[in-house]
Design a protein around this motif. Structure first.
Motif, short mmCIF file in Angstrom:
data_model
loop_
_atom_site.label_atom_id
_atom_site.label_comp_id
_atom_site.label_asym_id
_atom_site.label_seq_id
_atom_site.Cartn_x
_atom_site.Cartn_y
_atom_site.Cartn_z
N PRO A 140 21.13 55.03 21.10
CA PRO A 140 20.63 56.38 20.77
C PRO A 140 21.71 57.45 20.92
N ASP A 141 21.44 58.58 20.29
CA ASP A 141 22.34 59.73 20.32
C ASP A 141 22.13 60.48 21.64
N VAL A 142 22.90 60.08 22.63
CA VAL A 142 22.84 60.69 23.96
C VAL A 142 24.26 61.10 24.37
N PRO A 143 24.38 62.02 25.32
CA PRO A 143 25.73 62.40 25.79
C PRO A 143 26.42 61.22 26.48
N THR A 144 27.74 61.22 26.45
CA THR A 144 28.50 60.21 27.19
C THR A 144 28.07 60.24 28.63
N GLY A 145 27.82 59.06 29.18
CA GLY A 145 27.38 58.99 30.57
C GLY A 145 27.01 57.59 30.99
N ILE A 146 26.42 57.51 32.17
CA ILE A 146 25.99 56.24 32.77
C ILE A 146 24.48 56.12 32.57
N TYR A 147 24.08 54.96 32.06
CA TYR A 147 22.68 54.70 31.74
C TYR A 147 22.30 53.30 32.21
N ALA A 148 21.06 52.94 32.00
CA ALA A 148 20.55 51.59 32.20
C ALA A 148 19.43 51.40 31.18
N ILE A 149 18.91 50.19 31.09
CA ILE A 149 17.72 49.96 30.28
C ILE A 149 16.67 49.30 31.15
N VAL A 150 15.43 49.40 30.73
CA VAL A 150 14.36 48.67 31.40
C VAL A 150 13.67 47.83 30.35
N LEU A 151 13.47 46.57 30.69
CA LEU A 151 12.81 45.59 29.83
C LEU A 151 11.39 45.41 30.33
N PHE A 152 10.43 45.75 29.47
CA PHE A 152 9.02 45.56 29.80
C PHE A 152 8.46 44.39 29.01
N GLY A 153 7.60 43.69 29.63
CA GLY A 153 6.79 42.63 29.02
C GLY A 153 5.64 42.48 29.99
N ASP A 154 5.67 41.41 30.71
CA ASP A 154 4.71 41.17 31.78
C ASP A 154 4.94 42.14 32.93
N SER A 155 6.17 42.52 33.10
CA SER A 155 6.58 43.38 34.20
C SER A 155 7.75 44.22 33.70
N GLY A 156 8.41 44.92 34.56
CA GLY A 156 9.58 45.70 34.17
C GLY A 156 10.79 45.28 34.96
N ASN A 157 11.93 45.20 34.29
CA ASN A 157 13.15 44.83 34.98
C ASN A 157 14.29 45.68 34.46
N PHE A 158 15.06 46.27 35.37
CA PHE A 158 16.15 47.16 35.03
C PHE A 158 17.46 46.40 34.89
N SER A 159 18.29 46.89 33.98
CA SER A 159 19.66 46.36 33.89
C SER A 159 20.51 47.04 34.95
N GLN A 160 21.74 46.57 35.05
CA GLN A 160 22.73 47.30 35.83
C GLN A 160 23.09 48.58 35.07
N ASN A 161 23.69 49.52 35.74
CA ASN A 161 24.18 50.72 35.07
C ASN A 161 25.33 50.35 34.16
N PHE A 162 25.42 51.02 33.01
CA PHE A 162 26.51 50.80 32.04
C PHE A 162 26.83 52.14 31.39
N THR A 163 27.85 52.14 30.54
CA THR A 163 28.32 53.38 29.93
C THR A 163 27.92 53.47 28.47
N ILE A 164 27.48 54.65 28.05
CA ILE A 164 27.33 54.96 26.64
C ILE A 164 28.31 56.08 26.33
N ILE A 165 29.06 55.89 25.21
CA ILE A 165 30.05 56.88 24.79
C ILE A 165 29.57 57.52 23.49
N ALA A 166 29.53 58.86 23.49
CA ALA A 166 29.08 59.60 22.31
C ALA A 166 30.17 59.66 21.26
#
Length: 120
Positions: free
Chosen positions: A94-120
């Motif tokens: 997605p179009d977001v500012p450069t920074g540190i992000y994570a994702i969450v995967l939902f299905g039966d439950s929710g699980n977070f990724s490690q933090n990672f970088t997105i560069i604009a």
């Protein structure tokens, strides 16, 4: 007094219904991880481990959201309507500012990724 007996009857009925075991599947997110860099507008693959999936999953329909400032941002739905047993899905960064992000995967439950970088 009659409401007390009604409540007790309802409680007795609820206690007589056998509990069913519910399988909860919380697959660890493998990618993105701490060393991952995504670039705005490009395609990126989200990967998770399905090796320990239970035989029966209560909800196999997956969703992935972006995590911004350690909070799930429901404005950034990255993927949905995929089978949680697929083990991966492609998303558009997605179009977001450069920074540190994570994702969450939902299905039966929710699980977070490690933090990672997105560069604009």
């Amino acid at each position: 007094m009659s409401s007390f007996f009604a409540l007790m009857s309802l409680l007795a009925l609820a206690m007589s219904v056998p509990l069913q075991k519910r399988d909860v599947f919380v697959p660890p997110v493998l990618d993105p991880h701490q060393e991952t860099v995504w670039y705005v507008g490009q395609q990126a693959e989200v990967v998770w481990d399905t090796s320990n999936a239970p035989a029966q999953i209560t909800n196999s329909e997956g969703q992935i959201y972006l995590v911004v400032n350690n909070l799930i941002d429901f404005d950034y739905l990255l993927a949905n309507d995929f089978n949680i047993l697929d083990g991966s899905v492609m998303v558009t960064v997605p179009d977001v500012p450069t920074g540190i992000y994570a994702i969450v995967l939902f299905g039966d439950s929710g699980n977070f990724s490690q933090n990672f970088t997105i560069i604009a």
